[in-house]
Design a protein around this motif. Structure first.
Motif, PDB file in Angstrom:
ATOM      1  N   MET A   1       0.847  -1.171   0.000  1.00 53.25           N
ATOM      2  CA  MET A   1       0.000   0.000   0.000  1.00 53.25           C
ATOM      3  C   MET A   1       0.891   1.231   0.000  1.00 53.25           C
ATOM      4  SD  MET A   1      -2.799   1.231   2.801  1.00 53.25           S
ATOM      5  CE  MET A   1      -1.745   1.955   4.025  1.00 53.25           C
ATOM      6  N   THR A   2       0.622   2.160  -0.874  1.00 49.42           N
ATOM      7  CA  THR A   2       1.361   3.416  -0.953  1.00 49.42           C
ATOM      8  C   THR A   2       0.404   4.568  -0.721  1.00 49.42           C
ATOM      9  OG1 THR A   2       2.946   2.490  -2.504  1.00 49.42           O
ATOM     10  CG2 THR A   2       2.807   4.879  -2.420  1.00 49.42           C
ATOM     11  N   VAL A   3       0.813   5.488   0.144  1.00 47.19           N
ATOM     12  CA  VAL A   3       0.032   6.689   0.415  1.00 47.19           C
ATOM     13  C   VAL A   3       0.773   7.861  -0.208  1.00 47.19           C
ATOM     14  CG1 VAL A   3      -0.868   8.209   2.202  1.00 47.19           C
ATOM     15  CG2 VAL A   3      -0.837   5.733   2.570  1.00 47.19           C
ATOM     16  N   ARG A   4       0.108   8.560  -1.094  1.00 47.17           N
ATOM     17  CA  ARG A   4       0.726   9.713  -1.743  1.00 47.17           C
ATOM     18  C   ARG A   4       0.249  10.985  -1.050  1.00 47.17           C
ATOM     19  NH1 ARG A   4       2.914   8.148  -6.783  1.00 47.17           N
ATOM     20  NH2 ARG A   4       2.244   6.065  -7.332  1.00 47.17           N
ATOM     21  N   GLY A   5       1.169  11.632  -0.358  1.00 42.14           N
ATOM     22  CA  GLY A   5       0.838  12.853   0.354  1.00 42.14           C
ATOM     23  C   GLY A   5       0.761  14.042  -0.585  1.00 42.14           C
ATOM     24  N   GLN A   6       0.090  15.070  -0.163  1.00 48.55           N
ATOM     25  CA  GLN A   6       0.023  16.296  -0.940  1.00 48.55           C
ATOM     26  C   GLN A   6       1.061  17.248  -0.376  1.00 48.55           C
ATOM     27  OE1 GLN A   6      -3.643  17.886  -1.970  1.00 48.55           O
ATOM     28  NE2 GLN A   6      -4.382  15.944  -2.732  1.00 48.55           N
ATOM     29  N   GLY A   7       2.258  17.230  -0.954  1.00 48.36           N
ATOM     30  CA  GLY A   7       3.341  18.067  -0.471  1.00 48.36           C
ATOM     31  C   GLY A   7       4.101  17.431   0.678  1.00 48.36           C
ATOM     32  N   GLY A   8       3.598  16.346   1.230  1.00 49.14           N
ATOM     33  CA  GLY A   8       4.267  15.674   2.332  1.00 49.14           C
ATOM     34  C   GLY A   8       4.934  14.402   1.854  1.00 49.14           C
ATOM     35  N   PRO A   9       5.310  13.542   2.779  1.00 49.41           N
ATOM     36  CA  PRO A   9       5.985  12.310   2.385  1.00 49.41           C
ATOM     37  C   PRO A   9       5.057  11.369   1.616  1.00 49.41           C
ATOM     38  CG  PRO A   9       5.561  12.333   4.747  1.00 49.41           C
ATOM     39  CD  PRO A   9       5.139  13.662   4.209  1.00 49.41           C
ATOM     40  N   HIS A  10       5.649  10.574   0.763  1.00 53.97           N
ATOM     41  CA  HIS A  10       4.954   9.528   0.021  1.00 53.97           C
ATOM     42  C   HIS A  10       5.471   8.223   0.612  1.00 53.97           C
ATOM     43  CE1 HIS A  10       3.567  12.196  -3.295  1.00 53.97           C
ATOM     44  NE2 HIS A  10       4.565  12.916  -2.829  1.00 53.97           N
ATOM     45  N   VAL A  11       4.646   7.525   1.381  1.00 50.81           N
ATOM     46  CA  VAL A  11       5.131   6.336   2.079  1.00 50.81           C
ATOM     47  C   VAL A  11       4.463   5.076   1.559  1.00 50.81           C
ATOM     48  CG1 VAL A  11       5.790   7.547   4.188  1.00 50.81           C
ATOM     49  CG2 VAL A  11       3.502   6.612   3.979  1.00 50.81           C
ATOM     50  N   SER A  12       5.222   4.011   1.602  1.00 57.59           N
ATOM     51  CA  SER A  12       4.725   2.705   1.195  1.00 57.59           C
ATOM     52  C   SER A  12       4.888   1.750   2.375  1.00 57.59           C
ATOM     53  CB  SER A  12       5.532   2.198  -0.004  1.00 57.59           C
ATOM     54  OG  SER A  12       5.058   0.934  -0.410  1.00 57.59           O
ATOM     55  N   LEU A  13       3.884   0.939   2.595  1.00 56.25           N
ATOM     56  CA  LEU A  13       3.936  -0.060   3.654  1.00 56.25           C
ATOM     57  C   LEU A  13       4.811  -1.209   3.187  1.00 56.25           C
ATOM     58  CD1 LEU A  13       2.939  -1.204   6.356  1.00 56.25           C
ATOM     59  CD2 LEU A  13       0.984  -2.130   5.123  1.00 56.25           C
ATOM     60  N   ARG A  14       5.896  -1.454   3.902  1.00 51.90           N
ATOM     61  CA  ARG A  14       6.811  -2.536   3.548  1.00 51.90           C
ATOM     62  C   ARG A  14       6.533  -3.791   4.354  1.00 51.90           C
ATOM     63  NH1 ARG A  14      12.780  -3.017   1.903  1.00 51.90           N
ATOM     64  NH2 ARG A  14      13.155  -5.139   2.544  1.00 51.90           N
ATOM     65  N   GLU A  15       6.201  -3.610   5.621  1.00 53.49           N
ATOM     66  CA  GLU A  15       6.003  -4.766   6.504  1.00 53.49           C
ATOM     67  C   GLU A  15       4.972  -4.412   7.565  1.00 53.49           C
ATOM     68  OE1 GLU A  15       8.667  -6.868   9.988  1.00 53.49           O
ATOM     69  OE2 GLU A  15       9.706  -6.116   8.225  1.00 53.49           O
ATOM     70  N   PHE A  16       4.136  -5.372   7.902  1.00 52.21           N
ATOM     71  CA  PHE A  16       3.152  -5.196   8.964  1.00 52.21           C
ATOM     72  C   PHE A  16       3.040  -6.515   9.702  1.00 52.21           C
ATOM     73  CE2 PHE A  16      -1.187  -5.166  10.682  1.00 52.21           C
ATOM     74  CZ  PHE A  16      -1.172  -3.960  11.352  1.00 52.21           C
ATOM     75  N   GLN A  17       3.209  -6.475  11.017  1.00 55.11           N
ATOM     76  CA  GLN A  17       3.147  -7.688  11.828  1.00 55.11           C
ATOM     77  C   GLN A  17       2.303  -7.393  13.064  1.00 55.11           C
ATOM     78  OE1 GLN A  17       6.124  -8.167  14.599  1.00 55.11           O
ATOM     79  NE2 GLN A  17       4.697  -9.570  15.530  1.00 55.11           N
ATOM     80  N   ILE A  18       1.390  -8.301  13.378  1.00 56.54           N
ATOM     81  CA  ILE A  18       0.562  -8.145  14.569  1.00 56.54           C
ATOM     82  C   ILE A  18       0.381  -9.505  15.221  1.00 56.54           C
ATOM     83  CG2 ILE A  18      -1.604  -8.342  13.274  1.00 56.54           C
ATOM     84  CD1 ILE A  18      -2.782  -6.279  15.308  1.00 56.54           C
ATOM     85  N   THR A  19       0.456  -9.510  16.534  1.00 59.54           N
ATOM     86  CA  THR A  19       0.201 -10.709  17.322  1.00 59.54           C
ATOM     87  C   THR A  19      -0.985 -10.419  18.228  1.00 59.54           C
ATOM     88  OG1 THR A  19       2.539 -11.289  17.324  1.00 59.54           O
ATOM     89  CG2 THR A  19       1.160 -12.333  18.996  1.00 59.54           C
ATOM     90  N   TYR A  20      -1.996 -11.268  18.141  1.00 56.07           N
ATOM     91  CA  TYR A  20      -3.190 -11.122  18.972  1.00 56.07           C
ATOM     92  C   TYR A  20      -3.017 -11.984  20.215  1.00 56.07           C
ATOM     93  CZ  TYR A  20      -5.174  -9.118  14.765  1.00 56.07           C
ATOM     94  OH  TYR A  20      -5.412  -8.326  13.667  1.00 56.07           O
ATOM     95  N   HIS A  21      -3.287 -11.408  21.389  1.00 56.63           N
ATOM     96  CA  HIS A  21      -3.116 -12.122  22.653  1.00 56.63           C
ATOM     97  C   HIS A  21      -4.446 -12.479  23.311  1.00 56.63           C
ATOM     98  CE1 HIS A  21       1.179 -11.440  22.566  1.00 56.63           C
ATOM     99  NE2 HIS A  21       0.968 -10.141  22.389  1.00 56.63           N
ATOM    100  N   VAL A  22      -5.290 -11.476  23.495  1.00 56.15           N
ATOM    101  CA  VAL A  22      -6.550 -11.658  24.218  1.00 56.15           C
ATOM    102  C   VAL A  22      -7.652 -10.941  23.441  1.00 56.15           C
ATOM    103  CG1 VAL A  22      -7.773 -11.207  26.394  1.00 56.15           C
ATOM    104  CG2 VAL A  22      -5.327 -11.680  26.435  1.00 56.15           C
TER     105      VAL A  22
END
Length: 92
Positions: A1-22
């Protein structure tokens, strides 16, 4: 996923990790603790925890890695000083 900012940073999601506990059960407002673990030249690593409203139970935790991209080439590019200054609020 890439977010294109308007005049700000353009960031791309490289990694996402989540652990569910409860599981979250019932009605309430969970808390989210969000912080910046590392800010490199062109990437940032964020950590997070989802907590019970009293802060006593960790429901989930994880991390997210974003890469700042040049909007023309879509190649990694350094974060601006303005972005770095804004990120300091989340510094661990």
């Amino acid at each position: 996923m890439t977010v294109r900012g308007q005049g700000g940073p353009h960031v791309s999601l490289r990694e996402f990790q989540i652990t569910y506990h409860v599981p979250i059960q019932g009605v309430g407002e969970p808390l989210v603790h969000f912080w910046l673990e590392h800010l490199g030249d062109s990437s940032g690593v964020y950590g997070f925890r989802v907590l019970s409203s009293d802060g006593q139970t960790v429901h989930a935790e994880g991390r997210r890695v974003n890469v700042n991209l040049d909007p023309a080439t879509l190649r990694p590019t350094p974060f601006s000083d303005e972005t770095r200054d804004a990120a300091q609020v989340l510094a661990a």
